[in-house]
Design an enzyme around this catalytic site. Structure first.
Site, PDB file in Angstrom:
ATOM      1  N   HIS A   2       4.509   1.749  -9.454  1.00 15.61           N
ATOM      2  CA  HIS A   2       4.484   1.848  -7.999  1.00 15.61           C
ATOM      3  C   HIS A   2       3.133   1.388  -7.456  1.00 15.61           C
ATOM      4  O   HIS A   2       2.124   1.458  -8.145  1.00 15.61           O
ATOM      5  CB  HIS A   2       4.769   3.285  -7.546  1.00 15.61           C
ATOM      6  CG  HIS A   2       3.669   4.237  -7.889  1.00 15.61           C
ATOM      7  ND1 HIS A   2       3.494   4.748  -9.161  1.00 15.61           N
ATOM      8  CD2 HIS A   2       2.659   4.748  -7.139  1.00 15.61           C
ATOM      9  CE1 HIS A   2       2.451   5.546  -9.167  1.00 15.61           C
ATOM     10  NE2 HIS A   2       1.915   5.553  -7.956  1.00 15.61           N
ATOM     11  N   HIS A  53      -2.621  -1.823  -5.846  1.00 14.61           N
ATOM     12  CA  HIS A  53      -2.635  -2.056  -7.293  1.00 14.61           C
ATOM     13  C   HIS A  53      -1.524  -1.231  -7.928  1.00 14.61           C
ATOM     14  O   HIS A  53      -1.005  -0.295  -7.323  1.00 14.61           O
ATOM     15  CB  HIS A  53      -3.993  -1.653  -7.885  1.00 14.61           C
ATOM     16  CG  HIS A  53      -4.338  -0.220  -7.598  1.00 14.61           C
ATOM     17  ND1 HIS A  53      -5.077   0.145  -6.501  1.00 14.61           N
ATOM     18  CD2 HIS A  53      -4.017   0.928  -8.224  1.00 14.61           C
ATOM     19  CE1 HIS A  53      -5.204   1.464  -6.470  1.00 14.61           C
ATOM     20  NE2 HIS A  53      -4.560   1.969  -7.521  1.00 14.61           N
TER      21      HIS A  53
END
Length: 190
Positions: free
Chosen positions: A127, A42
């Site tokens: 990220h 995620h």
């Protein structure tokens, strides 16, 4: 409960990234890294930590407003990087990063306004964590391999509030589990 706000990549993007990660796991020294499972992939927007049950309703209401105020946008997993001198290896993002950053700022503000102690504000860095290590690891071969990675673009259409269940068994390799507490469509996404 331990909560955070996130953007989840769709299944086809996860499958595509998994092919890349399987190649990374074949590189020398890969066993020194703790690889995150696909279910844990995620883009975290805001980490809230332990949140009292009584705050969750207010936090949810504020996140819902943040989602409705933010339009759907395009995103793709692209390239990679590291944090902490090889302690975390991640896939980066490309696309409408300004809207992703705006959504992250709104998610952080939602936490602050709901009374969640957010700590010091840091500039958002998109990220998706692929691996971690307790010790510094030379991740240059992995970064080099990720340099050319460009995943397919998808439309981010929702904001998700996730609950994190940390491993408690002490079993090596056990991963945290994530449970969606709530989902909100982004403005203009349906």
């Amino acid at each position: 409960m331990r909560l955070f706000a996130a953007v989840l990549p769709p299944d086809d993007v996860v499958r595509e990234l998994a092919v890349e990660v399987d190649q990374l796991r074949g590189l020398p020294g890969a066993e020194r890294l703790r690889w995150t499972g696909r279910d844990g992939w995620h883009f975290t927007l805001a980490f809230y930590g332990e949140v009292d049950d009584g705050v969750v309703e207010e936090l949810s209401a504020r996140l819902e407003r943040a989602a409705h105020r933010t339009g759907a946008f395009e995103l793709a997993a692209r390239g990679g990087g590291q944090f902490g001198h090889g302690r975390a290896l991640w896939a980066g993002a490309e696309g409408d990063l300004s809207t992703l950053r705006l959504l992250a700022e709104r998610a952080e503000a939602a936490g602050r306004k709901a009374g969640v102690p957010m700590g010091e504000h840091r500039r958002y860095k998109a990220h998706l964590t692929l691996a971690r290590s307790r010790d510094a690891v030379d991740v240059r071969p992995y970064l080099s391999a990720l340099e050319e990675f460009a995943g397919r673009t998808w439309t981010v259409a929702e904001l998700v509030l996730l609950r994190s269940h940390l491993p408690r068994s002490g079993v090596a390799g056990e991963q945290p589990r994530y449970e969606a507490v709530a989902r909100w469509a982004l403005g203009g996404a349906g």
